[in-house]
Design an enzyme around this catalytic site. Structure first.
Site: not given
Ligand code: RB5
Length: 143
Positions: A7, A63, A65, A96, A131
């Site tokens: 993203d 993304c 996180t 695994h 596994h």
């Molecule tokens: C975008 O601002 C953020 O929410 C997205 O990149 C991500 O971290 C969501 O899990």
């Protein structure tokens, strides 16, 4: 073939990963985003569909996180997505869990670490054996 997507929070990291794949002569399909603001589940879906169709063997989703991508990807039957920030977890989610999608957070990791994790993800084989029966049970949970 690797399917890759991100993203808007991870465009620069995706460019770095794609450059790394090019250097290693690994083919990839880029499913966006190129920079436009987007909703990460849409990109997760596109990348995962390439895996389910057999066009790609594995996927990389980026993304902010890595978490949103992993939650979305794991809704799709046949996808085992792992969000990782360390090499041990990446190695063992391949050995695994036979993870077929690696999710990483551009706001969590530096580029160097993300490339190292990419490498481990692509190089490490599933161990199979005991596994496999656990993967079979995960697959059963999908129905
Ligand atoms: C975008 O601002 C953020 O929410 C997205 O990149 C991500 O971290 C969501 O899990």
């Amino acid at each position: 073939m690797i399917a890759i997507g991100c993203d808007h929070a991870a465009v620069e990291l995706k460019k770095a990963v794609m450059k790394y794949l090019e250097e290693k002569q690994i083919d990839y399909i880029d499913l966006g985003t190129d920079g436009q603001t987007c909703d990460y589940p849409d990109i997760a879906e596109q990348v995962c569909r390439k895996i389910i169709s057999g066009e790609a063997e594995k996927g990389i989703l980026l993304c902010g996180t890595g978490i949103g991508m992993s939650i979305a990807a794991n809704k799709i039957k046949g996808i085992r997505a792992a969000v990782c920030s360390d090499g041990f977890s990446v190695r063992y989610t391949r050995k695994h869990n036979n993870a077929n999608v690696l999710c990483m957070g551009a706001r969590v990791l530096g580029t160097g670490l993300a490339l190292e994790l990419t490498d481990i993800f692509l190089e490490t084989e599933f161990e199979g054996g005991r596994h496999q029966q656990r993967i079979d049970k995960i697959t059963k949970l999908e129905s």
